[in-house]
Design a protein around this motif. Sequence first.
Motif, mmCIF file in Angstrom:
data_model
loop_
_atom_site.group_PDB
_atom_site.id
_atom_site.type_symbol
_atom_site.label_atom_id
_atom_site.label_comp_id
_atom_site.label_asym_id
_atom_site.label_seq_id
_atom_site.Cartn_x
_atom_site.Cartn_y
_atom_site.Cartn_z
ATOM 1 N N ALA A 1 59.209 37.932 79.101
ATOM 2 C CA ALA A 1 58.871 38.308 78.954
ATOM 3 C C ALA A 1 59.395 39.290 77.556
ATOM 4 O O ALA A 1 59.502 40.593 77.723
ATOM 5 N N LYS A 2 60.837 38.873 77.480
ATOM 6 C CA LYS A 2 61.340 39.439 76.567
ATOM 7 C C LYS A 2 61.143 39.515 74.767
ATOM 8 O O LYS A 2 60.134 38.535 75.658
ATOM 9 N N PRO A 3 61.409 40.563 74.622
ATOM 10 C CA PRO A 3 61.474 40.743 73.056
ATOM 11 C C PRO A 3 61.428 39.386 72.567
ATOM 12 O O PRO A 3 62.727 38.673 72.581
ATOM 13 N N LYS A 4 60.253 38.624 71.674
ATOM 14 C CA LYS A 4 60.999 37.015 70.603
ATOM 15 C C LYS A 4 61.187 38.199 69.575
ATOM 16 O O LYS A 4 60.686 38.458 69.117
ATOM 17 N N SER A 5 62.841 37.324 69.169
ATOM 18 C CA SER A 5 63.146 37.665 67.383
ATOM 19 C C SER A 5 61.649 36.719 66.837
ATOM 20 O O SER A 5 62.179 37.058 65.119
ATOM 21 N N GLN A 6 62.266 35.355 66.916
ATOM 22 C CA GLN A 6 60.898 34.600 65.629
ATOM 23 C C GLN A 6 59.679 34.901 65.139
ATOM 24 O O GLN A 6 58.661 35.468 66.773
ATOM 25 N N SER A 7 59.870 34.642 64.458
ATOM 26 C CA SER A 7 57.714 34.614 63.915
ATOM 27 C C SER A 7 57.451 33.372 63.474
ATOM 28 O O SER A 7 58.166 32.664 63.065
ATOM 29 N N TYR A 8 56.409 33.121 62.923
ATOM 30 C CA TYR A 8 55.636 31.774 62.424
ATOM 31 C C TYR A 8 54.924 32.145 61.335
ATOM 32 O O TYR A 8 53.795 33.111 61.636
ATOM 33 N N ARG A 9 54.411 30.922 61.256
ATOM 34 C CA ARG A 9 53.423 31.537 60.034
ATOM 35 C C ARG A 9 52.779 29.766 59.480
ATOM 36 O O ARG A 9 53.317 28.562 60.059
ATOM 37 N N ASN A 10 51.472 29.785 59.933
ATOM 38 C CA ASN A 10 51.573 28.376 60.197
ATOM 39 C C ASN A 10 50.550 27.619 58.888
ATOM 40 O O ASN A 10 49.418 28.322 58.271
ATOM 41 N N PHE A 11 50.705 27.290 58.846
ATOM 42 C CA PHE A 11 49.991 26.567 57.050
ATOM 43 C C PHE A 11 48.441 25.538 56.947
ATOM 44 O O PHE A 11 48.297 25.298 56.222
ATOM 45 N N GLY A 12 48.954 24.725 59.022
ATOM 46 C CA GLY A 12 47.699 23.685 59.009
ATOM 47 C C GLY A 12 47.552 23.228 59.710
ATOM 48 O O GLY A 12 48.353 22.638 61.089
ATOM 49 N N LEU B 1 48.662 17.243 63.811
ATOM 50 C CA LEU B 1 49.895 17.322 63.579
ATOM 51 C C LEU B 1 49.986 18.917 62.945
ATOM 52 O O LEU B 1 48.917 19.981 62.168
ATOM 53 N N ARG B 2 50.616 19.665 63.031
ATOM 54 C CA ARG B 2 51.229 20.894 62.986
ATOM 55 C C ARG B 2 51.832 21.356 61.571
ATOM 56 O O ARG B 2 53.281 20.893 61.850
ATOM 57 N N LEU B 3 51.802 22.071 60.165
ATOM 58 C CA LEU B 3 53.329 22.291 60.079
ATOM 59 C C LEU B 3 52.742 24.051 59.975
ATOM 60 O O LEU B 3 52.148 24.880 59.568
ATOM 61 N N ASP B 4 53.841 24.827 60.130
ATOM 62 C CA ASP B 4 54.472 25.343 60.146
ATOM 63 C C ASP B 4 55.203 26.015 59.246
ATOM 64 O O ASP B 4 56.045 25.273 59.367
ATOM 65 N N SER B 5 56.585 27.645 59.428
ATOM 66 C CA SER B 5 57.189 27.756 60.276
ATOM 67 C C SER B 5 57.333 28.954 61.074
ATOM 68 O O SER B 5 57.018 28.969 61.106
ATOM 69 N N VAL B 6 59.264 29.110 61.139
ATOM 70 C CA VAL B 6 59.428 29.655 62.147
ATOM 71 C C VAL B 6 60.715 30.639 61.718
ATOM 72 O O VAL B 6 61.536 29.761 60.868
ATOM 73 N N SER B 7 60.821 32.027 61.598
ATOM 74 C CA SER B 7 61.703 33.189 61.009
ATOM 75 C C SER B 7 62.550 33.217 62.078
ATOM 76 O O SER B 7 62.022 33.781 62.755
ATOM 77 N N PHE B 8 63.496 33.809 61.415
ATOM 78 C CA PHE B 8 64.456 34.345 62.883
ATOM 79 C C PHE B 8 65.135 35.781 61.487
ATOM 80 O O PHE B 8 66.050 35.452 60.436
ATOM 81 N N PRO B 9 65.538 36.847 62.078
ATOM 82 C CA PRO B 9 65.970 37.613 61.393
ATOM 83 C C PRO B 9 67.773 37.343 62.114
ATOM 84 O O PRO B 9 67.912 36.415 62.655
ATOM 85 N N VAL C 1 74.478 36.633 59.834
ATOM 86 C CA VAL C 1 74.812 37.567 58.949
ATOM 87 C C VAL C 1 73.500 37.246 58.395
ATOM 88 O O VAL C 1 72.360 39.170 57.486
ATOM 89 N N LEU C 2 72.526 35.885 57.510
ATOM 90 C CA LEU C 2 71.482 36.303 56.884
ATOM 91 C C LEU C 2 70.604 35.995 58.250
ATOM 92 O O LEU C 2 70.126 35.015 58.814
ATOM 93 N N PRO C 3 69.505 36.044 57.170
ATOM 94 C CA PRO C 3 67.490 35.184 57.817
ATOM 95 C C PRO C 3 67.858 33.981 58.039
ATOM 96 O O PRO C 3 67.942 33.813 56.403
ATOM 97 N N SER C 4 67.118 33.536 58.975
ATOM 98 C CA SER C 4 66.955 31.918 58.631
ATOM 99 C C SER C 4 65.930 31.474 59.194
ATOM 100 O O SER C 4 64.900 32.277 59.647
ATOM 101 N N ARG C 5 65.551 30.648 58.158
ATOM 102 C CA ARG C 5 63.676 29.719 58.509
ATOM 103 C C ARG C 5 63.474 28.067 58.337
ATOM 104 O O ARG C 5 64.385 27.677 57.497
ATOM 105 N N PHE C 6 62.918 28.165 59.307
ATOM 106 C CA PHE C 6 62.802 26.390 58.740
ATOM 107 C C PHE C 6 61.093 25.961 59.316
ATOM 108 O O PHE C 6 60.319 26.746 59.244
ATOM 109 N N ILE C 7 61.263 25.148 58.350
ATOM 110 C CA ILE C 7 59.732 24.451 58.221
ATOM 111 C C ILE C 7 59.448 22.863 59.534
ATOM 112 O O ILE C 7 61.221 22.650 59.681
#
Length: 209
Positions: free
Chosen positions: A192-203, A99-107, A162-168
């Motif tokens: 091969a395209k640049p990706k807009s989302q970024s990640y943070r792995n909690f565990g 089981l992985r817990l992380d966040s995914v953020s978008f501009p 308009v707003l930055p977005s993020r889900f867990i």
Amino acid sequence: MDLHLFEDTLLDGQEVSFGDTAARAIFVTAGQVAVDGRVYATDEGFMTDGPVTLKAGVGGASLWRWDLSNDSPPASPERTVAKLSGPVPAHLAGPGSFLRLDSVSFPPGGTAMLHTHQGPGIRCLREGGIRIDTNGHSASYGPGGAWFEEGPISVFAQADHVLPSRFIRAMVLPDALRGKSSIHYENEEDRAKPKSQSYRNFGEIGLSL
């Protein structure tokens, strides 16, 4: 086996215990909690694979809690809302999976191009807004909105313009993906395209049965 998402609200200094599960992920949405002498504050997450006791800090705390279990676990403490549940396929419901817990953020205006994952999971929007297109259907979510993705079914995500977005997100995946990205882009030209989302792995934690 099913993955369950609960929202827990703890009062000032309240101590609560949760029972045994195959795996558990907890994300602190407000306040802070102490677990085995370690304090987790707002926007931090952690993993457990057995009974656990949490104590809320001054002012209380609120949590998103993902429990992976064979039976629907009781929604306790009293101030708990059962938000969503989804099935885990048999080939991922045992040793050899985690089981992985992380966040995914978008501009603002970010997208996750058409893609799949190797396992199911439940997402919950932390901030902003997002539209999820999958299996011929489209649904939009605001903060606190939760949705289940099966994994192998293609998904396209469009974040708020308009707003930055993020889900867990908590996902069940095969052990071969420990420490690795789980995403697979369906279209060759997108890889091969640049990706807009970024990640943070909690565990990440292996399944304990």
